[in-house]
Design a protein around this motif. Structure first.
Motif, PDB file in Angstrom:
ATOM      1  N   MET A 198       6.896  35.425  16.780  1.00 58.47           N
ATOM      2  CA  MET A 198       7.915  34.373  16.744  1.00 58.47           C
ATOM      3  C   MET A 198       9.308  34.954  16.987  1.00 58.47           C
ATOM      4  SD  MET A 198       8.352  31.136  16.415  1.00 58.47           S
ATOM      5  CE  MET A 198       9.650  29.954  16.054  1.00 58.47           C
ATOM      6  N   ALA A 199       9.569  36.077  16.314  1.00 57.76           N
ATOM      7  CA  ALA A 199      10.865  36.721  16.483  1.00 57.76           C
ATOM      8  C   ALA A 199      11.053  37.202  17.907  1.00 57.76           C
ATOM      9  CB  ALA A 199      11.016  37.874  15.503  1.00 57.76           C
ATOM     10  N   ALA A 200       9.938  37.689  18.514  1.00 56.86           N
ATOM     11  CA  ALA A 200      10.029  38.170  19.891  1.00 56.86           C
ATOM     12  C   ALA A 200      10.346  37.031  20.843  1.00 56.86           C
ATOM     13  CB  ALA A 200       8.719  38.843  20.296  1.00 56.86           C
ATOM     14  N   MET A 201       9.752  35.864  20.580  1.00 55.24           N
ATOM     15  CA  MET A 201      10.028  34.705  21.434  1.00 55.24           C
ATOM     16  C   MET A 201      11.496  34.272  21.316  1.00 55.24           C
ATOM     17  SD  MET A 201       6.594  32.414  20.816  1.00 55.24           S
ATOM     18  CE  MET A 201       7.269  31.100  21.803  1.00 55.24           C
ATOM     19  N   ILE A 202      12.029  34.332  20.095  1.00 54.36           N
ATOM     20  CA  ILE A 202      13.434  33.956  19.897  1.00 54.36           C
ATOM     21  C   ILE A 202      14.343  34.921  20.632  1.00 54.36           C
ATOM     22  CG2 ILE A 202      15.262  33.716  18.181  1.00 54.36           C
ATOM     23  CD1 ILE A 202      13.157  32.755  16.204  1.00 54.36           C
ATOM     24  N   ILE A 203      14.029  36.226  20.512  1.00 55.96           N
ATOM     25  CA  ILE A 203      14.846  37.232  21.189  1.00 55.96           C
ATOM     26  C   ILE A 203      14.754  37.068  22.696  1.00 55.96           C
ATOM     27  CG2 ILE A 203      15.073  39.706  21.633  1.00 55.96           C
ATOM     28  CD1 ILE A 203      14.220  40.179  18.754  1.00 55.96           C
ATOM     29  N   LYS A 204      13.549  36.775  23.209  1.00 62.44           N
ATOM     30  CA  LYS A 204      13.375  36.574  24.641  1.00 62.44           C
ATOM     31  C   LYS A 204      14.173  35.366  25.120  1.00 62.44           C
ATOM     32  CE  LYS A 204       9.850  36.050  28.227  1.00 62.44           C
ATOM     33  NZ  LYS A 204       8.392  35.924  28.501  1.00 62.44           N
ATOM     34  N   ALA A 205      14.149  34.296  24.316  1.00 59.35           N
ATOM     35  CA  ALA A 205      14.913  33.098  24.676  1.00 59.35           C
ATOM     36  C   ALA A 205      16.409  33.390  24.658  1.00 59.35           C
ATOM     37  CB  ALA A 205      14.573  31.959  23.719  1.00 59.35           C
ATOM     38  N   GLN A 206      16.852  34.163  23.676  1.00 57.39           N
ATOM     39  CA  GLN A 206      18.261  34.533  23.615  1.00 57.39           C
ATOM     40  C   GLN A 206      18.677  35.348  24.830  1.00 57.39           C
ATOM     41  OE1 GLN A 206      18.790  36.512  19.859  1.00 57.39           O
ATOM     42  NE2 GLN A 206      19.276  34.619  18.766  1.00 57.39           N
ATOM     43  N   ARG A 207      17.804  36.241  25.267  1.00 56.46           N
ATOM     44  CA  ARG A 207      18.122  37.063  26.446  1.00 56.46           C
ATOM     45  C   ARG A 207      18.208  36.202  27.700  1.00 56.46           C
ATOM     46  NH1 ARG A 207      14.469  42.412  26.647  1.00 56.46           N
ATOM     47  NH2 ARG A 207      15.918  42.754  28.376  1.00 56.46           N
ATOM     48  N   GLN A 208      17.324  35.221  27.806  1.00 56.32           N
ATOM     49  CA  GLN A 208      17.371  34.331  28.971  1.00 56.32           C
ATOM     50  C   GLN A 208      18.647  33.492  28.958  1.00 56.32           C
ATOM     51  OE1 GLN A 208      15.335  34.248  31.579  1.00 56.32           O
ATOM     52  NE2 GLN A 208      14.064  35.896  30.727  1.00 56.32           N
ATOM     53  N   LEU A 209      18.991  32.976  27.787  1.00 53.64           N
ATOM     54  CA  LEU A 209      20.227  32.194  27.685  1.00 53.64           C
ATOM     55  C   LEU A 209      21.449  33.057  27.941  1.00 53.64           C
ATOM     56  CD1 LEU A 209      19.426  29.990  24.537  1.00 53.64           C
ATOM     57  CD2 LEU A 209      19.479  29.263  26.919  1.00 53.64           C
ATOM     58  N   SER A 210      21.403  34.319  27.489  1.00 53.90           N
ATOM     59  CA  SER A 210      22.515  35.233  27.734  1.00 53.90           C
ATOM     60  C   SER A 210      22.689  35.515  29.221  1.00 53.90           C
ATOM     61  CB  SER A 210      22.295  36.537  26.967  1.00 53.90           C
ATOM     62  OG  SER A 210      23.360  37.444  27.199  1.00 53.90           O
ATOM     63  N   LYS A 211      21.555  35.663  29.935  1.00 57.19           N
ATOM     64  CA  LYS A 211      21.620  35.873  31.382  1.00 57.19           C
ATOM     65  C   LYS A 211      22.238  34.661  32.077  1.00 57.19           C
ATOM     66  CE  LYS A 211      17.749  39.103  31.821  1.00 57.19           C
ATOM     67  NZ  LYS A 211      16.385  39.336  32.399  1.00 57.19           N
ATOM     68  N   ILE A 212      21.853  33.466  31.614  1.00 54.61           N
ATOM     69  CA  ILE A 212      22.408  32.243  32.208  1.00 54.61           C
ATOM     70  C   ILE A 212      23.904  32.162  31.937  1.00 54.61           C
ATOM     71  CG2 ILE A 212      22.387  29.721  32.101  1.00 54.61           C
ATOM     72  CD1 ILE A 212      19.403  29.883  31.430  1.00 54.61           C
ATOM     73  N   ASP A 213      24.300  32.466  30.706  1.00 57.22           N
ATOM     74  CA  ASP A 213      25.704  32.347  30.319  1.00 57.22           C
ATOM     75  C   ASP A 213      26.583  33.335  31.079  1.00 57.22           C
ATOM     76  OD1 ASP A 213      27.949  31.515  28.759  1.00 57.22           O
ATOM     77  OD2 ASP A 213      27.686  33.299  27.525  1.00 57.22           O
ATOM     78  N   THR A 214      26.091  34.548  31.295  1.00 61.80           N
ATOM     79  CA  THR A 214      26.899  35.583  31.950  1.00 61.80           C
ATOM     80  C   THR A 214      26.773  35.590  33.467  1.00 61.80           C
ATOM     81  OG1 THR A 214      25.093  37.175  31.613  1.00 61.80           O
ATOM     82  CG2 THR A 214      26.829  37.086  29.929  1.00 61.80           C
ATOM     83  N   SER A 215      25.894  34.759  34.018  1.00 62.76           N
ATOM     84  CA  SER A 215      25.725  34.741  35.470  1.00 62.76           C
ATOM     85  C   SER A 215      26.942  34.145  36.154  1.00 62.76           C
ATOM     86  CB  SER A 215      24.475  33.943  35.846  1.00 62.76           C
ATOM     87  OG  SER A 215      24.634  32.580  35.495  1.00 62.76           O
ATOM     88  N   LYS A 216      27.298  34.689  37.294  1.00 63.55           N
ATOM     89  CA  LYS A 216      28.462  34.204  38.034  1.00 63.55           C
ATOM     90  C   LYS A 216      28.257  32.776  38.532  1.00 63.55           C
ATOM     91  CE  LYS A 216      30.143  38.726  39.557  1.00 63.55           C
ATOM     92  NZ  LYS A 216      30.516  39.567  40.726  1.00 63.55           N
ATOM     93  N   ALA A 217      27.013  32.436  38.857  1.00 64.58           N
ATOM     94  CA  ALA A 217      26.734  31.077  39.340  1.00 64.58           C
ATOM     95  C   ALA A 217      27.023  30.052  38.256  1.00 64.58           C
ATOM     96  CB  ALA A 217      25.281  30.976  39.795  1.00 64.58           C
ATOM     97  N   PHE A 218      26.569  30.336  37.038  1.00 61.75           N
ATOM     98  CA  PHE A 218      26.797  29.405  35.930  1.00 61.75           C
ATOM     99  C   PHE A 218      28.283  29.316  35.600  1.00 61.75           C
ATOM    100  CE2 PHE A 218      26.938  28.374  31.352  1.00 61.75           C
ATOM    101  CZ  PHE A 218      26.273  27.154  31.386  1.00 61.75           C
ATOM    102  N   GLN A 219      28.960  30.453  35.609  1.00 60.50           N
ATOM    103  CA  GLN A 219      30.403  30.449  35.349  1.00 60.50           C
ATOM    104  C   GLN A 219      31.140  29.644  36.413  1.00 60.50           C
ATOM    105  OE1 GLN A 219      31.869  31.752  32.656  1.00 60.50           O
ATOM    106  NE2 GLN A 219      29.931  32.497  31.839  1.00 60.50           N
ATOM    107  N   GLY A 220      30.695  29.769  37.666  1.00 57.94           N
ATOM    108  CA  GLY A 220      31.318  28.997  38.740  1.00 57.94           C
ATOM    109  C   GLY A 220      31.107  27.506  38.566  1.00 57.94           C
ATOM    110  N   ILE A 221      29.902  27.129  38.114  1.00 55.73           N
ATOM    111  CA  ILE A 221      29.616  25.710  37.875  1.00 55.73           C
ATOM    112  C   ILE A 221      30.505  25.169  36.765  1.00 55.73           C
ATOM    113  CG2 ILE A 221      27.860  24.095  37.075  1.00 55.73           C
ATOM    114  CD1 ILE A 221      25.765  25.834  38.458  1.00 55.73           C
ATOM    115  N   VAL A 222      30.675  25.949  35.702  1.00 54.98           N
ATOM    116  CA  VAL A 222      31.522  25.511  34.586  1.00 54.98           C
ATOM    117  C   VAL A 222      32.961  25.300  35.051  1.00 54.98           C
ATOM    118  CG1 VAL A 222      32.459  26.159  32.338  1.00 54.98           C
ATOM    119  CG2 VAL A 222      30.064  26.624  32.863  1.00 54.98           C
ATOM    120  N   ILE A 223      33.476  26.235  35.829  1.00 53.00           N
ATOM    121  CA  ILE A 223      34.848  26.104  36.347  1.00 53.00           C
ATOM    122  C   ILE A 223      34.965  24.881  37.241  1.00 53.00           C
ATOM    123  CG2 ILE A 223      36.582  27.194  37.816  1.00 53.00           C
ATOM    124  CD1 ILE A 223      35.626  29.890  36.770  1.00 53.00           C
TER     125      ILE A 223
END
Length: 274
Positions: free
Chosen positions: A1-26
């Motif tokens: 369960m903890a591994a799944m949470i950490i994996k989900a956090q890493r995926q969300l972190s990749k989305i948050d730090t991606s230039k494409a997502f940042q460009g969409i937000v702007i």
């Protein structure tokens, strides 16, 4: 369960730090700014309906975006240690206020502030704001010295020129407003020529005042801001390269956070295997 949470956090972190997502937000922030401007015009009912739909979509997007950033943070309490994260959260929560009813003016006002999120999204703008905030205490002493100069010249002007023009030189407070007009070069020659008709050497009064305020003190303020901006830029560049701001040694907060995050992930994986 903890591994799944950490994996989900890493995926969300990749989305948050991606230039494409940042460009969409702007892009969404800029769209929100255009919508605010469009609502100030006389529009047809169809256009108003489209704008209302877009406003709801933008509000939902901002709520999802701030949720992604919050969930991507390994330590949730550290999320609110950043002033910019608190600023974005307040803006997003304020945008959730309904636009109807008696709070329509408050809701519109809160939506105007969504444009300020552009500052928190662009690192260069954050650098400018941080430098400006840090320069304010230093600029305060310069402003205090400028006030002293204004007050001295205003007292002199009120004593000598109040009989020439009571509207401009009636007392110290009015004289300070007149000197502010002179400092901003707003038809200041008219004021000078009026007093020169009675006191021919009064041009010395104006030129020395302008030299002190418009040239010396203004350049001092600009120099203070540039100095702080240079320090902020060096610190930002050091953090980007994983170095400290003064010695160039690997001691950045970003590296420490990254190592702590990796240790948490390794610990969770070990617990899962056991």
């Amino acid at each position: 369960m903890a591994a799944m949470i950490i994996k989900a956090q890493r995926q969300l972190s990749k989305i948050d730090t991606s230039k494409a997502f940042q460009g969409i937000v702007i892009a969404v922030i800029l769209l929100s700014a255009l919508m605010i401007g469009a609502k100030t015009h006389n529009l047809s009912a169809n256009v108003v309906a489209v704008l209302l739909f877009l406003d709801v979509a933008v509000t939902v997007f901002f709520a999802v975006e701030i949720s992604i950033r919050f969930l991507a943070c390994p330590e949730k309490k550290n999320f609110f240690k950043s002033g910019w994260n608190i600023f974005d959260t307040v803006i997003v929560i304020g945008s959730l206020v309904p636009t109807g009813g008696s709070g329509v003016l408050l809701a519109r006002l809160l939506r105007v502030f969504r444009v300020l999120r552009l500052v928190s999204m662009v690192p260069e703008l954050r650098l400018l704001i941080n430098a400006l905030l840090k320069a304010i205490p230093r600029m305060g002493y310069i402003a205090l010295l400028m006030f002293v100069i204004f007050y001295i010249y205003a007292a002199i002007g009120s004593m000598y020129f109040h009989e020439i023009n009571e509207v401009l030189w009636g007392d110290v407070s009015i004289s300070m407003l007149t000197l502010f007009r002179v400092a901003t070069f707003e038809d200041w020659t008219d004021v000078m020529y009026e007093t020169m008709a009675v006191y021919p050497l009064s041009w010395i009064y104006y030129l020395t005042f302008i030299f002190l305020t418009a040239f010396i003190f203004l350049n001092m303020m600009v120099g203070t801001v540039l100095e702080v901006m240079s320090q902020e830029h060096d610190q930002f560049r050091a953090e980007q390269h994983g170095e400290s701001g003064d010695g160039g040694e690997p001691a950045s907060r970003a590296q420490i956070d990254k190592l702590e995050k990796e240790l948490i992930e390794i610990k969770a994986l070990l617990l899962q295997k056991n």
